[in-house]
Scaffold this motif. Structure first.
Motif, PDB file in Angstrom:
ATOM      1  N   ALA A  61     -12.709   4.339 -13.621  1.00  0.00           N
ATOM      2  CA  ALA A  61     -13.342   4.802 -12.302  1.00  0.00           C
ATOM      3  C   ALA A  61     -12.529   4.050 -10.906  1.00  0.00           C
ATOM      4  N   MET A  62     -12.373   2.678 -11.037  1.00  0.00           N
ATOM      5  CA  MET A  62     -11.615   2.076 -10.105  1.00  0.00           C
ATOM      6  C   MET A  62     -10.198   2.452  -9.801  1.00  0.00           C
ATOM      7  N   LEU A  63      -9.648   2.950 -10.746  1.00  0.00           N
ATOM      8  CA  LEU A  63      -7.994   3.303 -10.809  1.00  0.00           C
ATOM      9  C   LEU A  63      -8.235   4.614  -9.830  1.00  0.00           C
ATOM     10  N   ASP A  64      -9.281   5.514 -10.239  1.00  0.00           N
ATOM     11  CA  ASP A  64      -9.255   6.981  -9.614  1.00  0.00           C
ATOM     12  C   ASP A  64      -9.855   7.174  -8.210  1.00  0.00           C
ATOM     13  N   VAL A  65     -10.709   6.294  -7.884  1.00  0.00           N
ATOM     14  CA  VAL A  65     -11.510   6.179  -6.471  1.00  0.00           C
ATOM     15  C   VAL A  65     -10.496   5.683  -5.481  1.00  0.00           C
ATOM     16  N   ALA A  66     -10.162   6.415  -4.376  1.00  0.00           N
ATOM     17  CA  ALA A  66      -9.281   6.090  -3.360  1.00  0.00           C
ATOM     18  C   ALA A  66     -10.101   5.264  -2.500  1.00  0.00           C
ATOM     19  N   ARG A  67     -10.100   3.873  -2.581  1.00  0.00           N
ATOM     20  CA  ARG A  67     -10.939   2.946  -1.833  1.00  0.00           C
ATOM     21  C   ARG A  67     -10.728   3.070  -0.413  1.00  0.00           C
ATOM     22  N   GLU A  68      -9.334   3.312   0.040  1.00  0.00           N
ATOM     23  CA  GLU A  68      -9.152   3.547   1.344  1.00  0.00           C
ATOM     24  C   GLU A  68      -9.854   4.417   2.181  1.00  0.00           C
ATOM     25  N   ASN A  69     -10.378   5.602   1.470  1.00  0.00           N
ATOM     26  CA  ASN A  69     -11.317   6.451   2.045  1.00  0.00           C
ATOM     27  C   ASN A  69     -12.789   6.272   2.311  1.00  0.00           C
ATOM     28  N   PHE A  70     -13.238   5.073   1.883  1.00  0.00           N
ATOM     29  CA  PHE A  70     -14.437   4.719   1.988  1.00  0.00           C
ATOM     30  C   PHE A  70     -14.495   3.407   2.634  1.00  0.00           C
ATOM     31  N   VAL A  71     -13.754   3.121   3.533  1.00  0.00           N
ATOM     32  CA  VAL A  71     -13.942   1.778   4.149  1.00  0.00           C
ATOM     33  C   VAL A  71     -13.571   2.031   5.830  1.00  0.00           C
ATOM     34  N   PRO A  72     -13.947   1.470   6.720  1.00  0.00           N
ATOM     35  CA  PRO A  72     -13.719   1.953   8.188  1.00  0.00           C
ATOM     36  C   PRO A  72     -12.227   1.917   8.396  1.00  0.00           C
ATOM     37  N   ARG A  73     -11.910   3.121   9.258  1.00  0.00           N
ATOM     38  CA  ARG A  73     -10.599   3.421   9.347  1.00  0.00           C
ATOM     39  C   ARG A  73      -9.662   2.470   9.712  1.00  0.00           C
ATOM     40  N   ASP A  74      -9.992   1.550  10.717  1.00  0.00           N
ATOM     41  CA  ASP A  74      -9.212   0.506  11.099  1.00  0.00           C
ATOM     42  C   ASP A  74      -9.122  -0.658   9.955  1.00  0.00           C
ATOM     43  N   ARG A  75      -9.829  -0.483   8.978  1.00  0.00           N
ATOM     44  CA  ARG A  75      -9.546  -1.413   7.681  1.00  0.00           C
ATOM     45  C   ARG A  75      -8.896  -0.854   6.606  1.00  0.00           C
ATOM     46  N   ARG A  76      -8.363   0.499   6.639  1.00  0.00           N
ATOM     47  CA  ARG A  76      -7.602   1.029   5.569  1.00  0.00           C
ATOM     48  C   ARG A  76      -6.616   0.129   4.904  1.00  0.00           C
ATOM     49  N   GLU A  77      -5.772  -0.244   5.796  1.00  0.00           N
ATOM     50  CA  GLU A  77      -4.673  -1.446   5.352  1.00  0.00           C
ATOM     51  C   GLU A  77      -5.179  -2.432   4.534  1.00  0.00           C
ATOM     52  N   ALA A  78      -6.415  -2.987   4.734  1.00  0.00           N
ATOM     53  CA  ALA A  78      -6.946  -3.862   3.989  1.00  0.00           C
ATOM     54  C   ALA A  78      -7.835  -3.596   2.756  1.00  0.00           C
ATOM     55  N   ALA A  79      -7.855  -2.364   2.434  1.00  0.00           N
ATOM     56  CA  ALA A  79      -8.811  -1.604   1.525  1.00  0.00           C
ATOM     57  C   ALA A  79      -8.598  -2.388   0.189  1.00  0.00           C
ATOM     58  N   TYR A  80      -7.315  -2.770  -0.272  1.00  0.00           N
ATOM     59  CA  TYR A  80      -7.305  -3.184  -1.722  1.00  0.00           C
ATOM     60  C   TYR A  80      -6.870  -4.786  -1.659  1.00  0.00           C
ATOM     61  N   MET A  81      -7.249  -5.526  -0.328  1.00  0.00           N
ATOM     62  CA  MET A  81      -7.068  -6.936  -0.561  1.00  0.00           C
ATOM     63  C   MET A  81      -8.137  -7.575  -1.123  1.00  0.00           C
ATOM     64  N   ASP A  82      -7.993  -8.916  -1.718  1.00  0.00           N
ATOM     65  CA  ASP A  82      -9.139  -9.866  -2.187  1.00  0.00           C
ATOM     66  C   ASP A  82     -10.106 -10.096  -1.245  1.00  0.00           C
ATOM     67  N   GLY A  83     -11.389  -9.539  -1.154  1.00  0.00           N
ATOM     68  CA  GLY A  83     -12.108 -10.293  -0.198  1.00  0.00           C
ATOM     69  C   GLY A  83     -12.996  -8.855   0.117  1.00  0.00           C
ATOM     70  N   ASN A  84     -14.337  -9.445   0.707  1.00  0.00           N
ATOM     71  CA  ASN A  84     -15.244  -8.387   1.228  1.00  0.00           C
ATOM     72  C   ASN A  84     -14.479  -7.498   2.404  1.00  0.00           C
ATOM     73  N   ILE A  85     -14.939  -6.718   2.948  1.00  0.00           N
ATOM     74  CA  ILE A  85     -14.306  -5.533   3.910  1.00  0.00           C
ATOM     75  C   ILE A  85     -15.701  -5.567   4.892  1.00  0.00           C
TER      76      ILE A  85
END
Length: 217
Positions: free
Chosen positions: A29-53
Motif C-alpha cells: 500500500a505504501m509503495l502504491d499510494v502517491a504520497r505527494e498527492n496527499f500533502v500540501p502543494r508547497d510540501r510535495r518535495e518533502a513528501a517522502y522525507m523522514d518527519g511529520n509534514i
C-alpha cells in the motif's frame, strides 16, 4: 520510474522496512499510494522525507515510519471497517483503503476534506467515505468500527470515540506528554479498554483530545 516513484521506494526501503514493518499489505500500500498527492502543494518535495509534514493549524501528516508502525500494530484485515480520525488530506485513508474493506475518514476542516476527496478520486480509491465533523465526536452513524486510527497526538481519548469501537476491536492513539509521546494500541474486551505500548513517536495534539486544564489564580 518517475522521481516521486523512486522516492517512494526509497521511503519504504530506508524508513519503513528498517522499522521492522514487513507485512506485505502495508508495504504494498505504501509503495502504491502517491504520497505527494496527499500533502500540501508547497510540501510535495518533502513528501517522502523522514518527519511529520505540517498541514497548518497545528495539524500534521504522521511521518512514514510512525504511520507504518501504527498500521503494523493494528494488523488491519481485508474485511474490516476503519474509522480514520484526523484524516487531513487523505493519505492515511488512502493507504488503509488498500488493506481494509472500507474507511470512514473523519476530518474537521472542510477544505482539507474536500481536497482529500479529489485526491482519492484521482487515485481511483472508492472505498473511503469522507466525513466533515468534529474529530472528538467521530462518526457514530457508520459504526461500530473494527479499528480506529487517530492521526495525531492525544492526551486522552473521549468516551464518545471509544464507544464507536466494536467489542474485540482495536484502536491506536499517540499519547503525548510534553514533547514526547508513545503510540498505544487498545483492545476492547468485555466493554473495557486494555492498552499496551507499541512504540515512541511525536505529533501535535488534535483538537478535542487535550485534557482540560485546571483554572488557577
Amino acid at each position: 520510474m518517475s522521481d516521486f516513484t523512486a522516492r517512494r521506494v526509497m521511503m519504504v526501503d530506508t524508513q519503513v522496512r528498517p522499522s521492522d514493518v514487513t507485512k506485505f499489505p502495508i508495504i504494498d500500500a505504501m509503495l502504491d499510494v502517491a504520497r505527494e498527492n496527499f500533502v500540501p502543494r508547497d510540501r510535495r518535495e518533502a513528501a517522502y522525507m523522514d518527519g511529520n509534514i505540517p498541514l497548518g493549524a497545528g495539524r500534521t501528516v504522521l511521518e512514514p515510519r510512525s504511520f507504518a508502525k501504527m498500521l503494523d500494530a493494528l494488523d488491519l484485515q481485508n474485511d474490516e471497517l476503519v474509522l480514520d480520525i484526523g484524516s487531513g488530506l487523505g493519505y492515511s485513508a488512502a493507504v488503509m483503503a488498500h488493506i481494509a474493506q472500507a474507511i470512514v475518514a473523519c476530518e474537521a476542516d472542510e477544505n482539507m476534506s474536500a481536497e482529500s476527496e479529489v485526491a482519492l478520486n484521482d487515485a481511483g480509491i472508492d472505498n473511503v467515505i469522507a466525513h466533515v465533523g468534529a474529530l472528538d465526536v467521530g462518526v457514530p452513524e457508520h459504526g461500530p468500527y473494527d479499528v480506529i486510527a487517530i492521526q495525531g497526538g492525544v492526551e486522552l481519548v473521549p468516551d464518545a470515540i471509544l464507544e464507536q469501537l466494536k467489542e474485540g476491536g482495536r484502536i491506536a492513539a499517540l499519547f503525548m506528554e510534553g514533547a514526547l509521546g508513545e503510540v498505544r494500541v487498545g483492545h476492547k474486551i468485555g466493554g473495557r479498554m486494555n492498552w499496551r505500548l507499541a512504540f515512541n513517536a511525536s505529533a501535535p495534539i488534535l483538537p478535542g483530545f487535550a485534557k482540560e486544564r485546571a483554572f488557577a489564580l
